[in-house]
Write an enzyme that holds these catalytic residues in place. Structure first.
Site, mmCIF file in Angstrom:
data_model
loop_
_atom_site.group_PDB
_atom_site.id
_atom_site.type_symbol
_atom_site.label_atom_id
_atom_site.label_comp_id
_atom_site.label_asym_id
_atom_site.label_seq_id
_atom_site.Cartn_x
_atom_site.Cartn_y
_atom_site.Cartn_z
ATOM 1 N N SER A 264 0.847 -1.200 0.000
ATOM 2 C CA SER A 264 0.000 0.000 0.000
ATOM 3 C C SER A 264 0.879 1.245 0.000
ATOM 4 O O SER A 264 2.081 1.177 0.236
ATOM 5 C CB SER A 264 -0.874 0.005 1.250
ATOM 6 O OG SER A 264 -0.059 0.247 2.386
ATOM 7 N N LYS A 265 0.237 2.364 -0.244
ATOM 8 C CA LYS A 265 0.953 3.629 -0.237
ATOM 9 C C LYS A 265 1.589 3.846 1.136
ATOM 10 O O LYS A 265 2.693 4.357 1.247
ATOM 11 C CB LYS A 265 -0.028 4.757 -0.556
ATOM 12 C CG LYS A 265 0.638 6.103 -0.656
ATOM 13 C CD LYS A 265 -0.376 7.203 -0.831
ATOM 14 C CE LYS A 265 0.124 8.513 -0.293
ATOM 15 N NZ LYS A 265 0.422 8.528 1.139
ATOM 16 N N ARG A 266 0.863 3.432 2.171
ATOM 17 C CA ARG A 266 1.395 3.594 3.529
ATOM 18 C C ARG A 266 2.708 2.809 3.723
ATOM 19 O O ARG A 266 3.615 3.286 4.381
ATOM 20 C CB ARG A 266 0.356 3.167 4.568
ATOM 21 C CG ARG A 266 0.192 4.226 5.646
ATOM 22 C CD ARG A 266 -0.972 3.938 6.579
ATOM 23 N NE ARG A 266 -2.206 3.652 5.864
ATOM 24 C CZ ARG A 266 -2.950 2.557 6.063
ATOM 25 N NH1 ARG A 266 -2.572 1.647 6.932
ATOM 26 N NH2 ARG A 266 -4.068 2.383 5.394
#
Ligand code: GLU
Length: 508
Positions: A264-266
């Site tokens: 994910s972007k996180r």
């Protein structure tokens, strides 16, 4: 076989994740390989998730990667419009057809009523009660209400949605081009909404209708869409289009570096690498995400590294040009399991592609990465020499500044203490006489500079090791960089003298 027509069908909700770009790539390669068409269709029926600018951003990402659609909202085409919001009027008749044939029904429940049903039926073993064959009879819809009641509700203009009536105790199956036979138990699937109260179709209805009307032959999409497949399969069947159904392939996820879960972007933020193709600023939060392009990846490298995240040609080969990919790509060699993302490997690809490029080719690519740090216009001849000198040290286009900023501007003397520690009168005299001798250097080249440096060392009774590191720090401000005499050659006589002189003065 009918003409190959594939589509990338993003919802314009934000930045384009690298998994999304890989989906585009696999579609694109398949289309090119079969002389087919690659279509960009914008799936913007969910107005609540619509983000302004996201469509333009997607188009720009595709452009940057060189994955240009044959038909799109921008380019048009025989099956236009390619934005689902502009096709709104088209979907309702199909939802109606499904109701008329008993495959779908009107549901009048308010969101509160649905919420109440969920609360009422919530138990430890049923934590997520659904609107499905178990519950639909207890709800307000055209299956539970009388014909007359339904007709009068419709006449009064009561808001309604149309839901698919999932059959009970059936198995639906299809052959996925990557996974082989996949089957689903219809009892486990809820009665998905097909048409919303505002007359907009949901994704499920729109994707089937458009894949049919646009004559899509193959649909490659992310694995996260596999649970929706039974709904789509039944819609193809209920609408009477079964024999036109595209062949599907559900592409494996791109996993976090440790292999645990979807990247994910996180994860990117946490681990310090980008997951979006290009810079994306969310207009709602103003939050900007770091991205491959702005970090200094070449599109060719980005495309290559994505191609092999989940696919190989059966050999050890890792570097593939676009032409080779078009020739060699095969969907049946895409792995079923997720592919771990490895940022170090991603950088390795970029390093390879930078090395393959000539100075001339790199010039326009490197320019913005240097120019953004400078007040005055960059001399292209100088930049070309810098590129030749430090190319092999650069993995990202942004490295050309990290590795060579001292070739464009006087650096900060970060490592001056390292010179100071071993500084003495003898070294000072050496550097003074060396710069005095510059007047006699006929050609300002690294070889002549090195010769004069060596001669001067001899005269002062010093060894090369005594003066080379101080010279590097004087010119670079730190202990890294290409050959010092090359640096001196590139920054020129005046700048070399001035950097050495100012260090001598600061050490007085
Ligand atoms: N609109 C879906 C998405 O956002 C498309 C899924 C599909 O290709 O069917 O990814």
């Amino acid at each position: 076989m009918s003409k190959v027509r594939v589509r990338f069908a993003p919802s314009p909700t934000g930045g384009l994740h690298l998994g999304g770009v890989r989906t585009v790539l696999y579609n694109y390669l398949f289309a090119r390989q079969h002389g087919g068409d690659f279509i960009l269709r914008i799936e913007d029926t969910d107005q609540s998730r619509y983000v302004p600018g996201a469509e333009e951003y997607i188009v720009n990402c595709l452009q940057w990667c060189g994955l240009i659609p044959d038909e799109s909202p921008q380019k048009g085409g025989e099956y236009a419009p390619y934005r689902q919001s502009e096709r709104k009027a088209l979907y309702k008749q199909y939802a109606q057809q499904l109701v008329d044939n008993g495959y779908a029904y009107y549901a009048f429940d308010t969101p509160q009523e649905i919420e109440e049903m969920r609360k009422k039926l919530h138990t430890d073993t049923n934590t997520n009660p659904q609107y499905d064959h178990n519950t639909r009879r207890q709800m307000r819809n055209s299956l539970s209400l009388s014909k007359e009641k339904t007709a009068s509700l419709l006449e009064e203009g009561t808001p309604y949605v149309i839901r698919i009536k999932m059959p009970e105790n059936e198995t639906v199956n299809f052959t996925d081009m990557i996974r082989g036979d996949v089957s689903f138990d219809t009892n486990l699937v809820d009665d998905k909404v097909l048409l919303k109260a505002d007359g907009m179709p949901t994704y499920h209805l729109a994707v089937v209708v458009d894949d049919y009307l646009m004559k899509i032959s193959h649909a490659f999409r992310g694995e996260e869409w596999l649970p929706s497949a039974p709904v789509h399969l039944l819609l193809w069947k209920y609408l009477g289009w079964e024999k036109h159904m595209p062949q599907w392939a559900h592409l494996p996820l791109i996993l976090k570096p440790d292999g645990h879960g979807k990247l994910s972007k996180r994860d990117g933020d946490r681990l310090g690498f980008p997951v979006f193709a290009m810079n994306w600023t969310d207009p709602r939060t103003n939050e900007t995400a770091g991205c491959f392009r702005e970090m200094g990846f070449l599109p060719e490298a980005f495309v290559n590294l994505l191609a092999v995240l989940g696919w190989n040609d059966g050999t050890e080969q890792e570097l593939f040009s676009m032409d080779e990919l078009v020739k060699k790509f095969s969907i049946s060699r895409v792995h079923k399991g997720g592919a771990k993302f490895d940022f170090e490997k991603a950088k390795w690809f970029n390093h390879q592609y930078i090395q393959q490029k000539t100075e001339e080719e790199l010039l326009p690519l490197v320019t913005p990465f240097i120019q953004q740090h400078l007040q005055t216009a960059l001399d292209q001849g100088h930049l070309r020499s810098v590129i030749a000198l430090i190319k092999d040290r650069c993995t990202l286009l942004s490295d050309f500044w990290q590795q060579g900023h001292f070739l464009f501007a006087t650096p900060e003397m970060k490592e001056l203490p390292a010179v100071q520690e071993k500084w003495n009168e003898q070294k000072k005299q050496f550097f003074i006489s060396w710069i005095d001798s510059f007047a006699t250097i006929a050609n300002w080249t690294d070889t002549e500079l090195e010769t004069s440096f060596n001669d001067c060392l001899l005269q002062h009774g010093l060894k090369k090791g005594d003066a080379l590191l101080p010279l590097r720090i004087m010119l670079v401000g730190a202990k890294y960089g290409p050959g010092v005499f090359h640096i001196a050659e590139l920054i020129g006589k005046i700048e070399t003298m001035s950097r050495i002189r100012s260090v001598i003065e600061s050490l007085k």
